[in-house]
Design an enzyme around this catalytic site. Sequence first.
Site, PDB file in Angstrom:
ATOM      1  N   TYR A 156       0.812  -1.215   0.000  1.00 41.78           N
ATOM      2  CA  TYR A 156       0.000   0.000   0.000  1.00 41.78           C
ATOM      3  C   TYR A 156       0.850   1.272   0.000  1.00 41.78           C
ATOM      4  O   TYR A 156       0.441   2.298   0.527  1.00 41.78           O
ATOM      5  CB  TYR A 156      -0.937   0.022   1.221  1.00 41.78           C
ATOM      6  CG  TYR A 156      -2.034  -1.021   1.200  1.00 41.78           C
ATOM      7  CD1 TYR A 156      -2.242  -1.851   0.106  1.00 41.78           C
ATOM      8  CD2 TYR A 156      -2.887  -1.178   2.278  1.00 41.78           C
ATOM      9  CE1 TYR A 156      -3.242  -2.805   0.087  1.00 41.78           C
ATOM     10  CE2 TYR A 156      -3.901  -2.130   2.272  1.00 41.78           C
ATOM     11  CZ  TYR A 156      -4.067  -2.944   1.179  1.00 41.78           C
ATOM     12  OH  TYR A 156      -5.066  -3.883   1.176  1.00 41.78           O
ATOM     13  N   LYS A 207       4.226 -15.460   1.246  1.00 50.90           N
ATOM     14  CA  LYS A 207       3.817 -15.990  -0.058  1.00 50.90           C
ATOM     15  C   LYS A 207       5.095 -16.080  -0.887  1.00 50.90           C
ATOM     16  O   LYS A 207       5.146 -15.699  -2.055  1.00 50.90           O
ATOM     17  CB  LYS A 207       2.777 -15.065  -0.705  1.00 50.90           C
ATOM     18  CG  LYS A 207       2.053 -15.651  -1.898  1.00 50.90           C
ATOM     19  CD  LYS A 207       1.212 -16.869  -1.586  1.00 50.90           C
ATOM     20  CE  LYS A 207       0.739 -17.530  -2.870  1.00 50.90           C
ATOM     21  NZ  LYS A 207       0.126 -18.859  -2.656  1.00 50.90           N
ATOM     22  N   ASP A 240      -2.525 -17.946   1.804  1.00 52.85           N
ATOM     23  CA  ASP A 240      -3.769 -18.656   1.434  1.00 52.85           C
ATOM     24  C   ASP A 240      -4.033 -19.803   2.409  1.00 52.85           C
ATOM     25  O   ASP A 240      -5.166 -20.017   2.864  1.00 52.85           O
ATOM     26  CB  ASP A 240      -3.706 -19.146  -0.022  1.00 52.85           C
ATOM     27  CG  ASP A 240      -2.329 -19.668  -0.422  1.00 52.85           C
ATOM     28  OD1 ASP A 240      -1.369 -19.532   0.365  1.00 52.85           O
ATOM     29  OD2 ASP A 240      -2.202 -20.227  -1.525  1.00 52.85           O
ATOM     30  N   ASP A 264      -4.586  -6.886   5.897  1.00 49.78           N
ATOM     31  CA  ASP A 264      -5.888  -6.274   5.625  1.00 49.78           C
ATOM     32  C   ASP A 264      -6.928  -7.364   5.371  1.00 49.78           C
ATOM     33  O   ASP A 264      -8.030  -7.369   5.932  1.00 49.78           O
ATOM     34  CB  ASP A 264      -5.731  -5.368   4.388  1.00 49.78           C
ATOM     35  CG  ASP A 264      -6.899  -4.424   4.211  1.00 49.78           C
ATOM     36  OD1 ASP A 264      -7.821  -4.454   5.031  1.00 49.78           O
ATOM     37  OD2 ASP A 264      -6.880  -3.660   3.217  1.00 49.78           O
ATOM     38  N   ASP A 268     -10.073  -8.884   8.099  1.00 48.95           N
ATOM     39  CA  ASP A 268     -11.513  -8.852   7.803  1.00 48.95           C
ATOM     40  C   ASP A 268     -12.111 -10.247   7.918  1.00 48.95           C
ATOM     41  O   ASP A 268     -13.248 -10.422   8.359  1.00 48.95           O
ATOM     42  CB  ASP A 268     -11.789  -8.246   6.421  1.00 48.95           C
ATOM     43  CG  ASP A 268     -12.087  -6.756   6.530  1.00 48.95           C
ATOM     44  OD1 ASP A 268     -11.524  -6.127   7.448  1.00 48.95           O
ATOM     45  OD2 ASP A 268     -12.874  -6.225   5.722  1.00 48.95           O
TER      46      ASP A 268
END
Length: 371
Positions: A156, A207, A240, A264, A268
């Site tokens: 970001y 990842k 994942d 992020d 959630d």
Amino acid sequence: MTPPAPKAHRARSSRAGDGSRNYRVAVIPGDGVGKEVTPVALEVLRAVAASGGFRFVSEEFPWGSDYHARHGEMMPADALDTLSSVDAILLGAVGSPELADHVPVWGLVLPIRQRFDQYVNLRPMRLLAGAATPLAGRSAEDVDMVCVRENSEGEYCGIGRRVDRGEDTETAEETSVFSRRGIERVARFAFELAASRPRRKLASATKSNALRHSMVLWDEVVAEVAAEYSQVEVTRYHVDALAARMVNHPETLDTIVASNLFGDILTDLGAAITGSLGLAPSGNLNPERQHPSMFEPIHGSAPDIAGRGIANPIGTIWAGAMMLEHLGETAAHDRIVAAIESVVAAGRVRTPDLGGDATTKELAAAIGEAL
Ligand code: ATP
């Protein structure tokens, strides 16, 4: 929840020579339900301050989408200077159907996070007894995680470009920036936090099988910091697989450290697992306390329910408790969280997102009474 800060920086302008515990808090209610949940949260914080022997003076700033409609910007040009002298910031929510999603984020939230080097985004993901989780057969003992999300760089950072707009050849590039220093400081915070929690477990979201530069550096730096924390059991998960684990085996997870984007998304998911977006708090921390930190519920302005007085105020009240803990008022934090727990467990006063018909004010009042 927050690991102790280095002594020199504890509580910025409070605990002056006379030992008084006075805090100056900037309150930005923002938009939509943010304007409904912040006033009731402040009442709870004031009640706990009155009986806890400390004071806080709050100053409200009417920044957000309405301000944007009048002035063409989310907050005035000197807003960050104004905020720089307070001890902490409490934010409701910003966002409006009239504004593109990136405007509130890049016009208010990110400038505050960046200017005050709030490089940790701390998000408890705890299922409260009495709250309904969508996970079958799970109860409060199974879901008690906290995510330490990197909040200052990564995916970001805003660097990128878009070329050939409207053409067949149109292309967009978004650059991620990961620095050794940035990874190391967030990893260290996460290890400190993991070491302070009973289970002493840390999951690192990576990842590195697909992202061969940034995430390989992430893994290397996390491993280096891990060498200093032999008491913490650290496990590396591809993001994942970690998302799936949060759903299938949440009881195996405790502290999670993740990059800006991964954190992020995972948080959630964490909020969904814990029952309602309206329950979840967060802190944007400058752990060294050189600048004010900012606390907010994780939900947005919820325009679909705004103005009806039915938003769940718990995320904001809990965020306020995290703010008090960050300021050194740990007992006050614990009292508020205990009051939230008892009201949710009793189940008599619930806003519609929790399956009841209580109003924002009624739920906040019940928490105030439980104090
Ligand atoms: P924004 O653009 O400001 O992020 P949004 O609607 O996209 O708004 P949220 O505000 O986070 O995102 O809302 C997502 C959903 O969760 C909505 O259905 C909303 O009503 C619900 N919700 C959010 N906050 C609360 C709350 N405090 N209490 C109850 N429901 C909430």
